[in-house]
Scaffold this motif. Structure first.
Motif, PDB file in Angstrom:
ATOM      1  N   PRO A  96      -6.012  -3.187   2.640  1.00 30.74           N
ATOM      2  CA  PRO A  96      -5.831  -3.375   3.836  1.00 30.74           C
ATOM      3  C   PRO A  96      -5.919  -1.745   2.752  1.00 30.74           C
ATOM      4  O   PRO A  96      -5.722  -1.480   1.582  1.00 30.74           O
ATOM      5  CB  PRO A  96      -4.988  -3.045   3.757  1.00 30.74           C
ATOM      6  N   GLY A  97      -6.205  -0.880   2.998  1.00 28.15           N
ATOM      7  CA  GLY A  97      -6.082   0.934   2.521  1.00 28.15           C
ATOM      8  C   GLY A  97      -7.503   1.163   2.046  1.00 28.15           C
ATOM      9  O   GLY A  97      -8.677   0.623   2.126  1.00 28.15           O
ATOM     10  N   PRO A 149       2.348   4.262  12.353  1.00 29.35           N
ATOM     11  CA  PRO A 149       2.145   3.034  11.299  1.00 29.35           C
ATOM     12  C   PRO A 149       1.552   2.456  10.961  1.00 29.35           C
ATOM     13  O   PRO A 149       1.726   1.658   9.591  1.00 29.35           O
ATOM     14  CB  PRO A 149       3.321   2.259  12.580  1.00 29.35           C
ATOM     15  N   GLN A 150       0.146   3.083  11.352  1.00 28.78           N
ATOM     16  CA  GLN A 150      -1.291   2.373  10.601  1.00 28.78           C
ATOM     17  C   GLN A 150      -1.581   3.702   9.580  1.00 28.78           C
ATOM     18  O   GLN A 150      -2.005   3.463   8.409  1.00 28.78           O
ATOM     19  CB  GLN A 150      -2.074   2.354  11.324  1.00 28.78           C
ATOM     20  N   ARG A 151      -0.212   4.349   9.119  1.00 28.18           N
ATOM     21  CA  ARG A 151      -1.111   5.023   7.784  1.00 28.18           C
ATOM     22  C   ARG A 151      -1.760   4.694   6.713  1.00 28.18           C
ATOM     23  O   ARG A 151      -1.241   4.133   5.856  1.00 28.18           O
ATOM     24  CB  ARG A 151      -0.009   6.247   7.159  1.00 28.18           C
ATOM     25  N   GLY A 152      -2.747   5.453   6.664  1.00 31.74           N
ATOM     26  CA  GLY A 152      -3.306   4.801   5.273  1.00 31.74           C
ATOM     27  C   GLY A 152      -3.802   3.460   5.122  1.00 31.74           C
ATOM     28  O   GLY A 152      -5.111   3.132   4.689  1.00 31.74           O
ATOM     29  N   MET A 199       0.960  -1.665  -0.004  1.00 30.80           N
ATOM     30  CA  MET A 199      -0.049  -0.217   0.264  1.00 30.80           C
ATOM     31  C   MET A 199       1.164   1.000  -0.209  1.00 30.80           C
ATOM     32  O   MET A 199       1.795   0.974   0.985  1.00 30.80           O
ATOM     33  CB  MET A 199      -0.691   0.212   1.413  1.00 30.80           C
ATOM     34  N   ASN A 200       0.490   2.201  -0.692  1.00 31.43           N
ATOM     35  CA  ASN A 200       1.510   3.393  -1.161  1.00 31.43           C
ATOM     36  C   ASN A 200       1.044   4.397  -1.355  1.00 31.43           C
ATOM     37  O   ASN A 200      -0.644   4.664  -1.862  1.00 31.43           O
ATOM     38  CB  ASN A 200       1.876   3.147  -2.396  1.00 31.43           C
ATOM     39  N   THR A 201       0.902   4.943   0.985  1.00 31.53           N
ATOM     40  CA  THR A 201       0.117   6.140   0.987  1.00 31.53           C
ATOM     41  C   THR A 201       0.855   7.361   0.683  1.00 31.53           C
ATOM     42  O   THR A 201       0.097   8.405   0.628  1.00 31.53           O
ATOM     43  CB  THR A 201       0.109   6.364   2.475  1.00 31.53           C
ATOM     44  N   GLU A 202       2.156   7.415  -0.170  1.00 30.94           N
ATOM     45  CA  GLU A 202       2.564   8.895  -0.410  1.00 30.94           C
ATOM     46  C   GLU A 202       2.175   9.010  -1.937  1.00 30.94           C
ATOM     47  O   GLU A 202       2.226  10.446  -1.797  1.00 30.94           O
ATOM     48  CB  GLU A 202       4.601   8.747  -0.292  1.00 30.94           C
ATOM     49  N   THR A 203       2.347   8.485  -2.747  1.00 37.79           N
ATOM     50  CA  THR A 203       2.131   8.726  -4.675  1.00 37.79           C
ATOM     51  C   THR A 203       0.803   7.582  -4.770  1.00 37.79           C
ATOM     52  O   THR A 203       0.826   6.728  -4.579  1.00 37.79           O
ATOM     53  CB  THR A 203       2.920   7.923  -5.858  1.00 37.79           C
ATOM     54  N   CYS A 204      -0.275   8.952  -5.884  1.00 36.11           N
ATOM     55  CA  CYS A 204      -1.609   8.431  -5.872  1.00 36.11           C
ATOM     56  C   CYS A 204      -1.218   7.274  -7.015  1.00 36.11           C
ATOM     57  O   CYS A 204      -0.546   7.504  -7.574  1.00 36.11           O
ATOM     58  CB  CYS A 204      -2.877   9.069  -6.070  1.00 36.11           C
ATOM     59  N   PRO A 207      -2.883  10.705   3.416  1.00 34.97           N
ATOM     60  CA  PRO A 207      -2.568   9.716   2.878  1.00 34.97           C
ATOM     61  C   PRO A 207      -3.240   9.188   1.312  1.00 34.97           C
ATOM     62  O   PRO A 207      -4.770   9.834   1.683  1.00 34.97           O
ATOM     63  CB  PRO A 207      -2.673   8.684   3.697  1.00 34.97           C
ATOM     64  N   GLU A 208      -2.545   8.739   0.551  1.00 31.44           N
ATOM     65  CA  GLU A 208      -2.682   8.760  -0.413  1.00 31.44           C
ATOM     66  C   GLU A 208      -3.219   7.045  -0.779  1.00 31.44           C
ATOM     67  O   GLU A 208      -3.024   6.487  -0.097  1.00 31.44           O
ATOM     68  CB  GLU A 208      -1.854   8.510  -1.775  1.00 31.44           C
TER      69      GLU A 208
END
Length: 191
Positions: A172-173, A143-146, A1-6, A45-46
């Protein structure tokens, strides 16, 4: 899961699932998203961030049962007198905690109250409610961001998980959570 780039594929899936929904609200726009982030000292988060800015800022009807909340809103049953939400403070959990099942809580009452308050009010924004005090949160710091969590008076559970036999299995996400409810899947399939 990438929370920085959509991820364009995730955004396309969200657009397909929600943009044409009859109860979809218009997007908030990038100016509103950046203003919210500056006010709260966070970067969302993305892909939730891009979704709110470009696709839609909530649904007026569910799911969640009472709809997907617009950015910065709390549900009507959130209650007056709750502590101030502190999105920049890290979300305190990394695994499920059902405090109702704690027969011998390791924390004194005052510390227990502080911990449960932090679970509700630190590091997450509210996505919606299923009523009866069951809230869906998107974690924005820590740590659970996104990740999306269901938090209620009985405890806190992550949606989707890397652990064996998670209480709420799924991807997840934010996109996994939206996909799950848009397909009408049960949150607790083994219950």
């Amino acid at each position: 899961m990438n929370t920085e780039t959509c991820d364009p594929a995730e955004l396309a899936a969200l657009r397909e699932l929600l943009a044409s929904h009859p109860d979809a609200a218009p997007p908030a726009g990038w100016e509103a998203v950046r203003s919210f982030e500056a006010e709260h000292g966070v970067v969302l988060p993305e892909p939730y961030r891009t979704f709110v800015a470009e696709v839609g800022d909530g649904l007026r009807a569910g799911p969640p049962y009472y709809g997907l909340l617009p950015l910065a809103q709390t549900p009507p049953d959130w209650g007056a007198g709750r502590p101030e939400r502190r999105l920049a403070e890290p979300f305190p959990l990394t695994e499920a905690w059902v405090w109702e099942d704690d027969e011998d809580p390791a924390l004194p009452e005052e510390e227990f109250e502080a911990w449960t308050s932090a679970v509700f009010d630190h590091g997450s924004l509210l996505l919606g409610t299923d009523g009866c005090g069951m809230y869906w949160h998107l974690v924005v710091t820590g740590p659970q961001r996104g990740h999306v969590w269901q938090i209620a008076g009985e405890g806190a559970l992550p949606f989707g998980s890397h652990v064996a036999d998670p209480p709420m299995p799924g991807i997840p996400g934010f996109t996994g959570w939206v996909t799950h409810w848009s397909r009408g899947q049960d949150w607790f399939p083994d219950a």
